[in-house]
Design a protein around this motif. Structure first.
Motif, PDB file in Angstrom:
ATOM      1  N   ILE A 128       0.803  -1.107   0.071  1.00  0.00           N
ATOM      2  CA  ILE A 128       0.076   0.171   0.244  1.00  0.00           C
ATOM      3  C   ILE A 128       0.987   1.344  -0.078  1.00  0.00           C
ATOM      4  O   ILE A 128       0.522   2.355  -0.715  1.00  0.00           O
ATOM      5  CB  ILE A 128      -0.843  -0.001   1.225  1.00  0.00           C
ATOM      6  CG1 ILE A 128      -2.089   1.008   1.044  1.00  0.00           C
ATOM      7  CG2 ILE A 128      -0.112   0.123   2.395  1.00  0.00           C
ATOM      8  CD1 ILE A 128      -3.144   0.926  -0.114  1.00  0.00           C
ATOM      9  N   ASP A 129       2.113   1.224   0.354  1.00  0.00           N
ATOM     10  CA  ASP A 129       2.985   2.298   0.574  1.00  0.00           C
ATOM     11  C   ASP A 129       3.407   2.631  -1.059  1.00  0.00           C
ATOM     12  O   ASP A 129       3.696   3.909  -1.141  1.00  0.00           O
ATOM     13  CB  ASP A 129       4.228   1.999   1.480  1.00  0.00           C
ATOM     14  CG  ASP A 129       3.602   2.111   3.024  1.00  0.00           C
ATOM     15  OD1 ASP A 129       2.739   3.144   3.291  1.00  0.00           O
ATOM     16  OD2 ASP A 129       3.964   1.568   3.800  1.00  0.00           O
ATOM     17  N   ASP A 130       3.668   1.619  -1.449  1.00  0.00           N
ATOM     18  CA  ASP A 130       4.272   1.702  -3.068  1.00  0.00           C
ATOM     19  C   ASP A 130       3.201   2.312  -3.613  1.00  0.00           C
ATOM     20  O   ASP A 130       3.476   3.002  -4.569  1.00  0.00           O
ATOM     21  CB  ASP A 130       4.540   0.350  -3.403  1.00  0.00           C
ATOM     22  CG  ASP A 130       5.773  -0.301  -2.804  1.00  0.00           C
ATOM     23  OD1 ASP A 130       6.670   0.431  -2.435  1.00  0.00           O
ATOM     24  OD2 ASP A 130       5.975  -1.490  -2.984  1.00  0.00           O
ATOM     25  N   PHE A 131       2.045   1.705  -3.448  1.00  0.00           N
ATOM     26  CA  PHE A 131       0.806   2.407  -4.371  1.00  0.00           C
ATOM     27  C   PHE A 131       0.697   3.707  -3.821  1.00  0.00           C
ATOM     28  O   PHE A 131       0.568   4.544  -5.063  1.00  0.00           O
ATOM     29  CB  PHE A 131      -0.555   1.742  -3.781  1.00  0.00           C
ATOM     30  CG  PHE A 131      -1.710   2.141  -4.528  1.00  0.00           C
ATOM     31  CD1 PHE A 131      -2.038   1.669  -5.964  1.00  0.00           C
ATOM     32  CD2 PHE A 131      -2.679   2.976  -3.756  1.00  0.00           C
ATOM     33  CE1 PHE A 131      -3.275   2.125  -6.274  1.00  0.00           C
ATOM     34  CE2 PHE A 131      -3.628   3.567  -4.379  1.00  0.00           C
ATOM     35  CZ  PHE A 131      -4.079   2.770  -6.003  1.00  0.00           C
ATOM     36  N   VAL A 132       0.587   4.277  -2.758  1.00  0.00           N
ATOM     37  CA  VAL A 132       0.641   5.677  -2.430  1.00  0.00           C
ATOM     38  C   VAL A 132       1.634   6.594  -3.161  1.00  0.00           C
ATOM     39  O   VAL A 132       1.525   7.569  -3.490  1.00  0.00           O
ATOM     40  CB  VAL A 132       0.357   5.809  -1.034  1.00  0.00           C
ATOM     41  CG1 VAL A 132       0.479   7.538  -0.726  1.00  0.00           C
ATOM     42  CG2 VAL A 132      -0.849   5.290  -0.437  1.00  0.00           C
ATOM     43  N   ALA A 133       2.706   6.074  -3.105  1.00  0.00           N
ATOM     44  CA  ALA A 133       4.164   6.670  -3.477  1.00  0.00           C
ATOM     45  C   ALA A 133       3.897   6.919  -4.942  1.00  0.00           C
ATOM     46  O   ALA A 133       4.589   7.840  -5.550  1.00  0.00           O
ATOM     47  CB  ALA A 133       5.472   5.805  -3.164  1.00  0.00           C
ATOM     48  N   ALA A 134       3.212   5.825  -5.677  1.00  0.00           N
ATOM     49  CA  ALA A 134       3.163   6.374  -7.066  1.00  0.00           C
ATOM     50  C   ALA A 134       2.091   7.151  -7.705  1.00  0.00           C
ATOM     51  O   ALA A 134       2.266   7.595  -9.023  1.00  0.00           O
ATOM     52  CB  ALA A 134       2.775   4.681  -7.917  1.00  0.00           C
ATOM     53  N   ARG A 193      -2.492   7.552   5.149  1.00  0.00           N
ATOM     54  CA  ARG A 193      -1.307   7.822   4.183  1.00  0.00           C
ATOM     55  C   ARG A 193      -1.534   9.078   3.166  1.00  0.00           C
ATOM     56  O   ARG A 193      -0.507   9.720   2.814  1.00  0.00           O
ATOM     57  CB  ARG A 193      -0.789   6.474   3.324  1.00  0.00           C
ATOM     58  CG  ARG A 193      -0.439   5.595   4.191  1.00  0.00           C
ATOM     59  CD  ARG A 193      -0.266   4.208   3.416  1.00  0.00           C
ATOM     60  NE  ARG A 193       0.217   3.116   4.046  1.00  0.00           N
ATOM     61  CZ  ARG A 193      -0.162   2.297   4.907  1.00  0.00           C
ATOM     62  NH1 ARG A 193      -1.473   2.778   5.496  1.00  0.00           N
ATOM     63  NH2 ARG A 193       0.187   1.513   5.641  1.00  0.00           N
ATOM     64  N   PHE A 194      -2.804   9.311   3.046  1.00  0.00           N
ATOM     65  CA  PHE A 194      -3.088  10.401   2.146  1.00  0.00           C
ATOM     66  C   PHE A 194      -2.947  11.852   2.929  1.00  0.00           C
ATOM     67  O   PHE A 194      -3.065  12.034   4.066  1.00  0.00           O
ATOM     68  CB  PHE A 194      -4.562  10.118   1.671  1.00  0.00           C
ATOM     69  CG  PHE A 194      -4.467   9.532   0.198  1.00  0.00           C
ATOM     70  CD1 PHE A 194      -3.360   8.537  -0.070  1.00  0.00           C
ATOM     71  CD2 PHE A 194      -5.665   9.428  -0.493  1.00  0.00           C
ATOM     72  CE1 PHE A 194      -3.656   8.098  -1.183  1.00  0.00           C
ATOM     73  CE2 PHE A 194      -5.657   8.503  -1.722  1.00  0.00           C
ATOM     74  CZ  PHE A 194      -4.584   7.921  -2.152  1.00  0.00           C
ATOM     75  N   GLU A 195      -3.147  12.919   2.244  1.00  0.00           N
ATOM     76  CA  GLU A 195      -3.125  14.300   2.677  1.00  0.00           C
ATOM     77  C   GLU A 195      -4.075  15.052   2.302  1.00  0.00           C
ATOM     78  O   GLU A 195      -5.077  14.572   1.405  1.00  0.00           O
ATOM     79  CB  GLU A 195      -1.839  14.818   2.339  1.00  0.00           C
ATOM     80  CG  GLU A 195      -0.565  14.107   2.613  1.00  0.00           C
ATOM     81  CD  GLU A 195       0.635  14.852   1.957  1.00  0.00           C
ATOM     82  OE1 GLU A 195       0.560  15.693   1.094  1.00  0.00           O
ATOM     83  OE2 GLU A 195       2.101  14.650   2.115  1.00  0.00           O
ATOM     84  N   PRO A 196      -4.611  16.267   2.907  1.00  0.00           N
ATOM     85  CA  PRO A 196      -5.657  16.856   2.653  1.00  0.00           C
ATOM     86  C   PRO A 196      -5.536  17.385   1.149  1.00  0.00           C
ATOM     87  O   PRO A 196      -4.796  17.631   0.530  1.00  0.00           O
ATOM     88  CB  PRO A 196      -5.693  18.103   3.428  1.00  0.00           C
ATOM     89  CG  PRO A 196      -4.787  17.795   4.728  1.00  0.00           C
ATOM     90  CD  PRO A 196      -3.978  16.521   4.130  1.00  0.00           C
ATOM     91  N   GLY A 197      -6.725  16.964   0.519  1.00  0.00           N
ATOM     92  CA  GLY A 197      -7.088  17.318  -1.013  1.00  0.00           C
ATOM     93  C   GLY A 197      -6.845  16.112  -1.866  1.00  0.00           C
ATOM     94  O   GLY A 197      -7.276  16.321  -2.857  1.00  0.00           O
ATOM     95  N   ASP A 198      -6.233  14.997  -1.147  1.00  0.00           N
ATOM     96  CA  ASP A 198      -6.376  13.804  -1.929  1.00  0.00           C
ATOM     97  C   ASP A 198      -7.709  13.346  -1.827  1.00  0.00           C
ATOM     98  O   ASP A 198      -8.744  13.490  -1.083  1.00  0.00           O
ATOM     99  CB  ASP A 198      -5.430  12.702  -1.148  1.00  0.00           C
ATOM    100  CG  ASP A 198      -3.983  13.168  -1.382  1.00  0.00           C
ATOM    101  OD1 ASP A 198      -3.754  14.068  -2.249  1.00  0.00           O
ATOM    102  OD2 ASP A 198      -3.046  12.519  -0.683  1.00  0.00           O
ATOM    103  N   ILE A 199      -8.044  12.243  -2.716  1.00  0.00           N
ATOM    104  CA  ILE A 199      -9.571  11.692  -3.030  1.00  0.00           C
ATOM    105  C   ILE A 199      -9.462  10.408  -2.990  1.00  0.00           C
ATOM    106  O   ILE A 199      -8.550   9.534  -3.725  1.00  0.00           O
ATOM    107  CB  ILE A 199      -9.822  12.062  -4.661  1.00  0.00           C
ATOM    108  CG1 ILE A 199      -9.679  13.578  -4.627  1.00  0.00           C
ATOM    109  CG2 ILE A 199     -11.258  11.670  -4.814  1.00  0.00           C
ATOM    110  CD1 ILE A 199     -10.022  14.073  -6.067  1.00  0.00           C
ATOM    111  N   ILE A 200     -10.265   9.688  -2.148  1.00  0.00           N
ATOM    112  CA  ILE A 200     -10.634   8.403  -1.973  1.00  0.00           C
ATOM    113  C   ILE A 200     -11.941   8.070  -2.663  1.00  0.00           C
ATOM    114  O   ILE A 200     -12.867   8.607  -2.345  1.00  0.00           O
ATOM    115  CB  ILE A 200     -10.597   7.892  -0.513  1.00  0.00           C
ATOM    116  CG1 ILE A 200      -9.253   8.049  -0.165  1.00  0.00           C
ATOM    117  CG2 ILE A 200     -10.789   6.220  -0.596  1.00  0.00           C
ATOM    118  CD1 ILE A 200      -9.356   7.884   1.653  1.00  0.00           C
TER     119      ILE A 200
END
Length: 483
Positions: A61-67, A94-101
């Protein structure tokens, strides 16, 4: 993992729907897609099978977020429930404000509302997206119903538009409304789908049992219907199914399929929600109940054992096929009208600014209930967004009026012949209820007042009243009422 590119979109959950959606995204110019699955072997299989997609394969999941490029945008395509919540929590950490799930599964809209409220506190956008079209739609172009904030749609909208089905030159996607609106509208879509499928099944049964036609003949009938007002995806595939021969037995395929229909629950959700909203959706409810009846083999066998005889099937003449077509169309219009009534009521209760004409527009392509007459639904709501029922719009009023005699004939013939038509019958009763000068609800309300003092209103003067039934049966008027 390939670190040489940053993805503008990612997909988590690579079962058939997720894999096909990822492939669809990757096939559109400008999209670079990161993919991740809990079992990494599935990720590797997808990447190996489709090198042309240029996927960024993330092992963790960390690799995914980093990509993912900012604002990070990830679509979750895992089984609804605890699995979805687990992935949401992983991303939210792991996400930051403004990111979208984005949740692209068949979540209950109330769960989506709760998740959006929880995730919004972090500054991250949570978007529930309804996706219709099945496995093929996910790959070739589905109908897409996103909820969420307007801000998130500015990023997400162009991506979804790139993969949506196209009908009459327009992508079948629109921003439905905030929080759970997307999943709510998808739920209603599925409820209408239940009704539509049940009605088509009843038409087939009538043509075979009363009309005496064989599956191949009925396939020809459906193919002909699909060139007229009944044109739709479900009519099209029904013709194909009825032409199919079982290779093992040589019999019509429909005759070797067990007559017990399954369900994944969205039809039930639609009926439950409609009950909460006070919206009658009898066509959808009867379709749900019909599946439940089909799944009761012991009860069905018991009734067959105790019946000494069955009604004699009435002989159909040459006009019966056309009568069934008109009855089917009228019943389908009722089901769609009821579904849109639920959309209107849901929008009012939950504060969603849903445009019914836009919903009909995006259902014209990609989705399971896509049909020719949805263009007329779009037109009706565009001309009058506050129309009380679709059945009063000129196109629908005329279609029902032209088919009413046939509709009544078909339902009566079915009753006399012992052919169950809960969908056709329910739709006709609903139409008659709307058009009745006076309903027996007056007696029901009097009964409620008799045994429970639930009060009643009168036709001749304002106010709320109660009759002292167990005393002198005099009438009292409640204080604080006008008149």
């Amino acid at each position: 993992m390939n670190d040489s590119a940053a993805a503008n979109i990612g997909v988590i959950g690579l079962a058939v729907m997720g894999s096909n959606l990822a492939r669809n995204l990757a096939s559109r110019e400008g999209n670079v897609v990161a993919v991740h699955n809990r079992t990494h072997a599935r990720t590797e299989e997808l990447v190996a099978a489709h090198p042309e997609a240029g996927f960024i394969a993330a092992k963790t999941i960390d690799d995914f977020v980093a990509a993912l490029a900012r604002p990070r945008t990830a679509i979750i395509m895992v089984q609804a429930g605890a699995g979805t919540d687990a992935v949401i929590d992983q991303l939210a950490e792991r996400f930051e404000p403004g990111d979208i799930i984005v949740d692209g599964g068949n979540a209950h809209f109330r769960d989506t509302i709760a998740r959006e409220q929880r995730i919004a506190l972090t500054g991250i956008h949570f978007v529930g997206v309804g996706i219709s079209g099945g496995e093929e739609g996910a790959l070739r172009g589905p109908s897409i119903m996103p909820g969420g904030s307007a801000e998130s749609y500015r990023t997400l909208g162009p991506i979804l538009s790139s993969i949506a089905a196209v009908a009459e030159g327009e992508p079948c996607v629109t921003h439905v409304g905030t929080d759970g609106a997307g999943h709510f509208v998808k739920m209603i879509h599925n409820g209408i789908e239940y009704a539509d499928m049940q009605l088509i099944g009843e038409a087939y049964d009538l043509l075979r049992t009363v009309g005496g036609l064989e599956p191949d003949d009925i396939a020809d009938v459906f193919a002909q219907w699909n060139r007229g007002p009944l044109e739709s995806y479900l009519i099209e595939i029904t013709a194909e199914i009825l032409r199919h021969t079982d290779p093992a037995t040589g019999r019509p395929f429909v005759d070797v399929v067990l007559d017990q229909a399954g369900s994944k629950g969205t039809g039930v959700w639609t009926v439950q929600t409609a009950l909460d909203l006070g919206v009658p959706v009898g066509g959808i409810a009867e379709a749900v109940f019909a599946r439940s009846v089909s799944a009761k083999p012991e009860q069905r066998a018991a009734i067959r054992r105790i019946r000494s005889s069955r009604p004699e099937v009435q002989q159909a003449d040459a006009s019966f096929v056309e009568a069934v077509a008109k009855a089917l169309f009228a019943s389908k219009l009722v089901a769609y009208a009821q579904g849109f009534d639920a959309v209107v009521a849901g929008a009012e209760k939950y504060g969603w600014n849903i445009h019914q004409d836009e919903i009909a527009r995006i259902w014209r392509g990609g989705c399971i209930i896509r049909a020719r007459f949805l263009s007329h639904v779009t037109e009706a709501y565009a001309q009058n967004p506050d129309i009380t029922t679709l059945l009063e719009a000129p196109y629908f009023a005329q279609a029902v009026a032209e088919g009413e005699d046939s509709w009544r004939r078909v339902v009566a013939t079915a009753a006399h012949s012992g052919v169950p038509v809960p969908g056709f019958g329910s739709a006709l009763s609903y139409y008659d209820s709307l058009g009745a000068d006076r309903l027996p609800a007056a007696l029901v309300q009097a009964q409620r007042d008799f045994f429970g003092a639930h009060t009643y209103r009168r036709t001749d003067r304002d106010g709320t009243f109660h009759t002292l039934w167990s005393a002198d049966q005099s009438e009292t008027k409640l204080r604080g009422t006008a008149g």
